[in-house]
Design a protein around this motif. Structure first.
Motif, PDB file in Angstrom:
ATOM      1  N   GLU A 156       0.932  -1.156   0.018  1.00  0.00           N
ATOM      2  CA  GLU A 156       0.057   0.109   0.018  1.00  0.00           C
ATOM      3  C   GLU A 156       0.973   1.063  -0.057  1.00  0.00           C
ATOM      4  O   GLU A 156       2.187   1.186   0.351  1.00  0.00           O
ATOM      5  N   PRO A 157       0.184   2.359  -0.309  1.00  0.00           N
ATOM      6  CA  PRO A 157       1.263   3.648  -0.757  1.00  0.00           C
ATOM      7  C   PRO A 157       1.694   4.084   0.588  1.00  0.00           C
ATOM      8  O   PRO A 157       3.091   4.356   0.441  1.00  0.00           O
ATOM      9  N   ASP A 158       1.384   3.827   1.840  1.00  0.00           N
ATOM     10  CA  ASP A 158       2.078   4.369   2.936  1.00  0.00           C
ATOM     11  C   ASP A 158       3.452   3.711   2.957  1.00  0.00           C
ATOM     12  O   ASP A 158       4.664   4.244   3.388  1.00  0.00           O
ATOM     13  N   TYR A 159       3.381   2.244   2.687  1.00  0.00           N
ATOM     14  CA  TYR A 159       4.754   1.343   2.800  1.00  0.00           C
ATOM     15  C   TYR A 159       5.493   1.873   1.832  1.00  0.00           C
ATOM     16  O   TYR A 159       6.856   2.187   2.146  1.00  0.00           O
ATOM     17  N   VAL A 160       5.181   2.215   0.604  1.00  0.00           N
ATOM     18  CA  VAL A 160       5.960   2.429  -0.446  1.00  0.00           C
ATOM     19  C   VAL A 160       6.649   3.665  -0.409  1.00  0.00           C
ATOM     20  O   VAL A 160       7.722   4.093  -0.425  1.00  0.00           O
ATOM     21  N   PHE A 161       5.568   4.818   0.100  1.00  0.00           N
ATOM     22  CA  PHE A 161       6.248   6.242  -0.022  1.00  0.00           C
ATOM     23  C   PHE A 161       7.368   6.194   1.304  1.00  0.00           C
ATOM     24  O   PHE A 161       8.256   6.974   0.987  1.00  0.00           O
ATOM     25  N   LYS A 162       7.047   5.565   2.355  1.00  0.00           N
ATOM     26  CA  LYS A 162       8.206   5.696   3.533  1.00  0.00           C
ATOM     27  C   LYS A 162       9.460   4.966   3.062  1.00  0.00           C
ATOM     28  O   LYS A 162      10.502   5.376   3.227  1.00  0.00           O
ATOM     29  N   LEU A 163       9.604   3.912   2.223  1.00  0.00           N
ATOM     30  CA  LEU A 163      10.707   3.605   1.725  1.00  0.00           C
ATOM     31  C   LEU A 163      11.314   4.379   0.538  1.00  0.00           C
ATOM     32  O   LEU A 163      12.358   4.563   0.687  1.00  0.00           O
ATOM     33  N   TRP A 164      10.529   5.089  -0.265  1.00  0.00           N
ATOM     34  CA  TRP A 164      11.190   5.921  -1.075  1.00  0.00           C
ATOM     35  C   TRP A 164      11.876   7.292  -0.227  1.00  0.00           C
ATOM     36  O   TRP A 164      12.762   7.582  -0.551  1.00  0.00           O
ATOM     37  N   MET A 165      10.817   7.961   0.575  1.00  0.00           N
ATOM     38  CA  MET A 165      11.480   8.936   1.130  1.00  0.00           C
ATOM     39  C   MET A 165      12.767   8.758   2.332  1.00  0.00           C
ATOM     40  O   MET A 165      13.335   9.454   2.391  1.00  0.00           O
ATOM     41  N   GLY A 166      12.801   7.512   2.785  1.00  0.00           N
ATOM     42  CA  GLY A 166      13.769   6.865   3.470  1.00  0.00           C
ATOM     43  C   GLY A 166      15.070   6.900   2.743  1.00  0.00           C
ATOM     44  O   GLY A 166      16.057   6.760   3.387  1.00  0.00           O
ATOM     45  N   HIS A 167      14.937   6.801   1.370  1.00  0.00           N
ATOM     46  CA  HIS A 167      15.910   6.894   0.683  1.00  0.00           C
ATOM     47  C   HIS A 167      16.417   7.996  -0.270  1.00  0.00           C
ATOM     48  O   HIS A 167      17.129   8.000  -1.239  1.00  0.00           O
ATOM     49  N   GLY A 168      15.514   9.321   0.307  1.00  0.00           N
ATOM     50  CA  GLY A 168      16.033  10.544  -0.411  1.00  0.00           C
ATOM     51  C   GLY A 168      15.297  10.841  -1.627  1.00  0.00           C
ATOM     52  O   GLY A 168      15.707  11.803  -2.242  1.00  0.00           O
ATOM     53  N   ILE A 169      14.110   9.913  -1.957  1.00  0.00           N
ATOM     54  CA  ILE A 169      13.485  10.063  -3.261  1.00  0.00           C
ATOM     55  C   ILE A 169      12.375  11.049  -2.959  1.00  0.00           C
ATOM     56  O   ILE A 169      11.575  10.847  -2.019  1.00  0.00           O
ATOM     57  N   THR A 170      12.518  12.323  -3.365  1.00  0.00           N
ATOM     58  CA  THR A 170      11.437  13.343  -3.197  1.00  0.00           C
ATOM     59  C   THR A 170      10.557  13.592  -4.449  1.00  0.00           C
ATOM     60  O   THR A 170       9.386  14.344  -4.038  1.00  0.00           O
ATOM     61  N   THR A 171      10.684  12.983  -5.483  1.00  0.00           N
ATOM     62  CA  THR A 171       9.832  13.041  -6.741  1.00  0.00           C
ATOM     63  C   THR A 171       9.896  11.582  -7.244  1.00  0.00           C
ATOM     64  O   THR A 171      10.874  11.170  -7.657  1.00  0.00           O
ATOM     65  N   VAL A 172       8.588  11.291  -7.611  1.00  0.00           N
ATOM     66  CA  VAL A 172       8.297  10.081  -8.451  1.00  0.00           C
ATOM     67  C   VAL A 172       7.448  10.270  -9.583  1.00  0.00           C
ATOM     68  O   VAL A 172       6.337  10.828  -9.485  1.00  0.00           O
ATOM     69  N   ARG A 173       7.892   9.620 -10.717  1.00  0.00           N
ATOM     70  CA  ARG A 173       6.982   9.461 -12.075  1.00  0.00           C
ATOM     71  C   ARG A 173       6.339   8.182 -11.850  1.00  0.00           C
ATOM     72  O   ARG A 173       6.900   7.116 -11.703  1.00  0.00           O
ATOM     73  N   GLU A 174       4.929   8.337 -11.781  1.00  0.00           N
ATOM     74  CA  GLU A 174       4.149   6.935 -11.443  1.00  0.00           C
ATOM     75  C   GLU A 174       3.565   6.414 -12.908  1.00  0.00           C
ATOM     76  O   GLU A 174       2.685   7.226 -13.443  1.00  0.00           O
ATOM     77  N   PRO A 175       4.139   5.569 -13.496  1.00  0.00           N
ATOM     78  CA  PRO A 175       3.626   5.089 -14.673  1.00  0.00           C
ATOM     79  C   PRO A 175       2.737   4.094 -14.798  1.00  0.00           C
ATOM     80  O   PRO A 175       3.146   2.819 -14.493  1.00  0.00           O
ATOM     81  N   SER A 176       1.480   4.378 -15.100  1.00  0.00           N
ATOM     82  CA  SER A 176       0.137   3.224 -15.145  1.00  0.00           C
ATOM     83  C   SER A 176       0.240   2.244 -14.140  1.00  0.00           C
ATOM     84  O   SER A 176       0.232   1.111 -14.163  1.00  0.00           O
TER      85      SER A 176
END
Length: 525
Positions: free
Chosen positions: A112-132
């Motif tokens: 789910e998004p909360d899990y995914v977003f925290k893994l991304w943000m925890g690695h310094g990813i502040t922008t994501v292009r979400e494809p389909s």
């Protein structure tokens, strides 16, 4: 009297943890003190530097001294009443990372998004292009919430899958796109819905031509995974000529490089629905293309360069194909991979990317050769001035959100990129490809306050960007972990990256306790 005091202390600790989870800020003024700046523009590191942010905009970038020399306070930017100082003395600051291929979880994966977003943000990813992903409604809702910082999430750039519909987005009333005018109508409706672009998988040439033309007229971005079902008649060159702005993975590029055939050398019992067939034969594809630096190879590259075309290779997502054991046993799986996601990865005739029906040395050797040829093209494309970005495509093939993005940076390094070129691919190049270079991608006056702060020098070892850090032996013979992102700053809000990752660990542990599931190896008791 001790119980109330202990309770009060525990309460304060819990509140502190919750606060770090939610982030601190934004502030009228934020001054980040004493960093070494590694910018996304290819410049060498410089520091110590103070960076002043006001109302989520970078207002001042001030060199405040010299390495090893005490900084004079009088020479530093002054804090305004109510402002916030972040002491990052001796740390390294980079622009926020941009993941150009980030699916926001998946129903089949149970992510789910909360899990995914925290893994991304925890690695310094502040922008994501979400494809389909799960559709335009799902992604647009998260985009709006992220823009308002109502959720802990990177900035979301929505690229709808071509032809996707939903309950509130059904411009053709469930009629499949089969004519150029239907394609144009769908593209216009997608733009009206607020999407930032389109991700294509392939279609009839006249439909692709119409859709790309209409999308280009509207000024939206585009990406394509040139699926094998359409690539024999429509490869990367066709797309780029028609207005495609970026390609994903590598599908369609070897086909554009064919000089002694027009279709892939498929075995006669090949079935695209059998994913072992699909991925095993894909591992032999680059060997069928024109040789590096040959006339045709150069001709294709030169045309793509002239079209200002972007390559988003996503090297990491296929890495298990060349070393399955390494991908399966990556150290972060035990603590950060959800049981449902781990189960999704296992050999399956149904789950996408779980093609380990009978995978062995011969397949891995072919894929290693595939990588050598693929990386040669990508590195030379960069050397000749072409734009290469960093994307992860996580959630498949043993690649975990956040961690896989850092692995992508390592693989760009393997391809021949200097570490500064790797950082540029992860920041400025992504911003340019999204048409957002005036807002993000480098640390520059007037841009948004998106930063990655790490205590170790990532140029010397990109592994220090992993949430698990890097292993080091100290002078007194102790084995320690160093690194991991210290702070992720998005829209001027400071997030404790380790606290975000700790929350993910707790989510995973709760799921394990709830389901009784433990990561194990098939056939091994």
């Amino acid at each position: 009297m001790r119980r109330p005091i202990i309770f009060a202390c525990l309460l304060l600790l819990n509140l502190s943890f919750a606060f770090s989870q939610q982030g601190e800020g934004p502030f009228d003024q934020l001054i980040i003190r004493g960093v070494t700046l590694i910018n996304g523009n290819g410049a060498p590191p410089q520091g110590p530097i103070d960076i002043v942010v006001e109302d989520n905009r970078i207002r001042q970038i001030e060199v405040v001294g010299y390495p090893g020399v005490a900084i004079k306070d009088k020479d530093r930017p002054q804090l305004k009443p109510g402002g916030r100082e972040l002491d990052a003395t001796g740390m390294y600051l980079l622009p926020g990372f941009i993941d150009m291929h980030g699916h926001i979880g998946g129903v089949a994966q149970g992510a789910e998004p909360d899990y995914v977003f925290k893994l991304w943000m925890g690695h310094g990813i502040t922008t994501v292009r979400e494809p389909s992903g799960r559709g335009v409604d799902f992604a647009m809702d998260l985009k709006r919430k992220s823009a308002k910082n109502e959720i802990i999430a990177p900035r979301v750039i929505v690229y709808t899958g071509f032809g996707q519909t939903s309950a509130s987005f059904n411009p053709l009333n469930d009629i499949p796109i089969s004519t150029p005018e239907q394609a144009r109508k769908w593209v216009r409706a997608n733009a009206e819905k607020g999407a930032d672009g389109i991700k294509f998988f392939g279609a009839e040439p006249e439909i692709m031509t119409a859709a790309l033309d209409e999308n280009k007229k509207l000024g939206l971005g585009s990406a394509a995974h040139h699926a094998q079902l359409s690539v024999a008649r429509w490869n990367v060159l066709h797309s780029a000529r028609a207005g495609l702005t970026s390609m994903e993975h590598w599908y369609g590029l070897p086909e554009a490089l064919f000089d002694d055939r027009t279709v892939q050398d498929y075995p006669l019992d090949y079935n695209y629905q059998n994913e072992q067939h699909r991925f095993e034969e894909a591992g032999k594809l680059w060997a069928q293309a024109a040789k590096p630096y040959s006339e045709h190879w150069n001709k294709v590259m030169d045309e793509l360069l002239a079209l200002d075309f972007t390559l988003d290779p996503t090297f990491n997502i296929y890495e298990a194909s060349r070393d399955l054991h390494r991908a399966r046993r990556a150290e972060w799986h035990e603590e950060y991979t959800l049981p449902s996601l781990w189960e999704f990865y296992q050999p399956s005739k149904i789950s996408h990317g779980s093609y380990w029906h009978d995978w062995g040395t011969e397949q891995e050797v072919a894929w290693k050769n595939n990588y050598r040829l693929w990386m040669t093209f990508v590195n030379e494309y960069k050397n000749r001035g072409g734009r290469v970005t960093a994307g992860s495509d996580s959630g498949f093939i043993f690649q975990l959100y956040g961690f896989a993005y850092i692995r992508e940076l390592e693989l760009l390094r393997e391809a021949g990129f200097h570490p500064l070129e790797v950082i540029r691919a992860a920041t400025l190049n992504g911003a340019e490809a999204l048409g957002m270079a005036d807002q993000i991608g480098t640390v520059a006056i007037g841009k948004l306050a998106d930063f990655v702060i790490v205590e170790e020098n990532p140029l010397k070892n990109l592994k220090v960007l992993y949430g698990t850090g890097a292993v080091r032996l100290t002078e007194d013979n102790k084995v320690v972990r160093v690194g991991g992102v210290k702070y992720t700053i998005k829209d001027g809000i400071i997030y404790d990256a380790r606290a975000l990752l700790n929350d993910v660990k707790q989510q995973v542990q709760k799921e394990k306790e709830k389901t009784g599931y433990q990561i194990k190896q098939p056939g091994i008791e």
